[in-house]
Write an enzyme that holds these catalytic residues in place. Structure first.
Site, PDB file in Angstrom:
ATOM      1  N   ASN A   1     -36.194   8.995  11.252  1.00  0.00           N
ATOM      2  CA  ASN A   1     -36.931   9.121  10.756  1.00  0.00           C
ATOM      3  C   ASN A   1     -37.435   8.631   9.470  1.00  0.00           C
ATOM      4  O   ASN A   1     -36.006   8.890   8.649  1.00  0.00           O
ATOM      5  CB  ASN A   1     -37.433  10.554  10.685  1.00  0.00           C
TER       6      ASN A   1
ATOM      7  N   GLU B   1     -39.238   8.095   5.856  1.00  0.00           N
ATOM      8  CA  GLU B   1     -40.586   8.690   5.106  1.00  0.00           C
ATOM      9  C   GLU B   1     -41.053   8.289   3.895  1.00  0.00           C
ATOM     10  O   GLU B   1     -40.315   6.934   3.585  1.00  0.00           O
ATOM     11  CB  GLU B   1     -40.257  10.100   4.811  1.00  0.00           C
TER      12      GLU B   1
ATOM     13  N   CYS C   1     -41.617   8.202  12.390  1.00  0.00           N
ATOM     14  CA  CYS C   1     -40.519   9.124  12.897  1.00  0.00           C
ATOM     15  C   CYS C   1     -39.541   8.320  13.649  1.00  0.00           C
ATOM     16  O   CYS C   1     -39.323   7.254  13.981  1.00  0.00           O
ATOM     17  CB  CYS C   1     -41.752   9.327  14.398  1.00  0.00           C
TER      18      CYS C   1
ATOM     19  N   GLU D   1     -38.747   8.414  16.645  1.00  0.00           N
ATOM     20  CA  GLU D   1     -38.311   7.560  17.866  1.00  0.00           C
ATOM     21  C   GLU D   1     -39.115   6.076  18.213  1.00  0.00           C
ATOM     22  O   GLU D   1     -38.499   5.804  18.706  1.00  0.00           O
ATOM     23  CB  GLU D   1     -39.596   8.346  18.866  1.00  0.00           C
TER      24      GLU D   1
ATOM     25  N   CYS E   1     -43.838  13.816  18.527  1.00  0.00           N
ATOM     26  CA  CYS E   1     -45.233  13.881  18.289  1.00  0.00           C
ATOM     27  C   CYS E   1     -45.979  13.141  19.493  1.00  0.00           C
ATOM     28  O   CYS E   1     -46.113  12.603  20.079  1.00  0.00           O
ATOM     29  CB  CYS E   1     -45.239  13.978  17.276  1.00  0.00           C
TER      30      CYS E   1
ATOM     31  N   CYS F   1     -45.640   9.165  18.765  1.00  0.00           N
ATOM     32  CA  CYS F   1     -44.475   8.675  19.446  1.00  0.00           C
ATOM     33  C   CYS F   1     -44.877   8.912  21.137  1.00  0.00           C
ATOM     34  O   CYS F   1     -43.889   7.640  22.023  1.00  0.00           O
ATOM     35  CB  CYS F   1     -43.192   9.530  19.207  1.00  0.00           C
TER      36      CYS F   1
HETATM   37  N1  THU Z   1     -40.304  13.741  13.055  1.00  0.00           N
HETATM   38  C1  THU Z   1     -40.148  12.862  13.646  1.00  0.00           C
HETATM   39  O1  THU Z   1     -39.358  12.204  13.582  1.00  0.00           O
HETATM   40  N2  THU Z   1     -39.993  12.631  15.113  1.00  0.00           N
HETATM   41  C2  THU Z   1     -40.480  13.789  16.127  1.00  0.00           C
HETATM   42  O2  THU Z   1     -40.212  14.030  17.153  1.00  0.00           O
HETATM   43  C3  THU Z   1     -41.430  14.491  14.931  1.00  0.00           C
HETATM   44  C4  THU Z   1     -41.593  14.671  13.702  1.00  0.00           C
HETATM   45  C5  THU Z   1     -40.317  13.265  11.165  1.00  0.00           C
HETATM   46  C6  THU Z   1     -41.728  12.575  10.692  1.00  0.00           C
HETATM   47  C7  THU Z   1     -41.212  13.496   9.521  1.00  0.00           C
HETATM   48  O3  THU Z   1     -40.901  12.131   8.396  1.00  0.00           O
HETATM   49  C8  THU Z   1     -40.621  14.519  10.415  1.00  0.00           C
HETATM   50  O4  THU Z   1     -39.545  14.833  10.731  1.00  0.00           O
HETATM   51  C9  THU Z   1     -41.881  16.227   9.324  1.00  0.00           C
HETATM   52  O5  THU Z   1     -42.924  15.585  10.385  1.00  0.00           O
END
Ligand code: THU
Length: 134
Positions: free
Chosen positions: A44, A46, A55, A57, A90, A93
């Site tokens: 991920n 940000e 994310c 994925e 999520c 994704c």
């Molecule tokens: N996140 C992911 O990378 N994958 C997921 O399946 C759930 C959430 C990340 C997004 C964000 O950077 C952090 O996790 C918190 O939501």
């Protein structure tokens, strides 16, 4: 095709180490195993403008496509987070996975203890939006 599931999980854990998550401090890793033995990794990423976060994925899936591969090259995907139980991807994704992975692709959801649960891609998002809808 048989493959080493624990190695795929370990690759996702390795990918997670590169996560850029200074706002949530929640690092996620993803690894995609291809039929040629290559692993495509994603974490991920940000942003201070929070909604621009990508994310793990989707990072891995966009890398898959960017490197010239297709869903037919994919054997399986693993996703890892520091969760008490295996991580749950999520909805956004899941939608991208539904389009860019084979529908019967094995998706391994795991945590850092390598506790995992297996799903078929199509079971993760029933009635997903598809190109036939357009
Ligand atoms: N996140 C992911 O990378 N994958 C997921 O399946 C759930 C959430 C990340 C997004 C964000 O950077 C952090 O996790 C918190 O939501």
């Amino acid at each position: 095709m048989s493959f080493d599931k624990l190695k795929l999980i370990e690759k996702a854990i390795e990918a997670r180490e590169n996560a850029y998550a200074p706002y949530s401090n929640f690092k996620v890793g993803a690894a995609i195993l291809l039929s040629n033995g290559v692993y495509i990794l994603g974490c991920n990423v940000e942003n201070a403008s929070y909604g621009l976060t990508n994310c793990a994925e989707r990072t891995a899936l966009f890398s898959l496509i960017s490197n010239g591969y297709k869903k037919s090259d994919v054997i399986a995907m693993a996703i890892v987070g520091a969760t008490p139980e295996p991580i749950s991807p999520c909805g956004a994704c899941r939608q991208v996975m539904s389009e860019l992975l084979p529908s019967d692709c094995l998706v391994i959801l795991a945590n850092l203890d390598k506790k995992y649960i297996e799903y078929s891609n199509s079971d993760l998002l029933p009635y997903s939006f598809k190109e036939e809808c357009l």
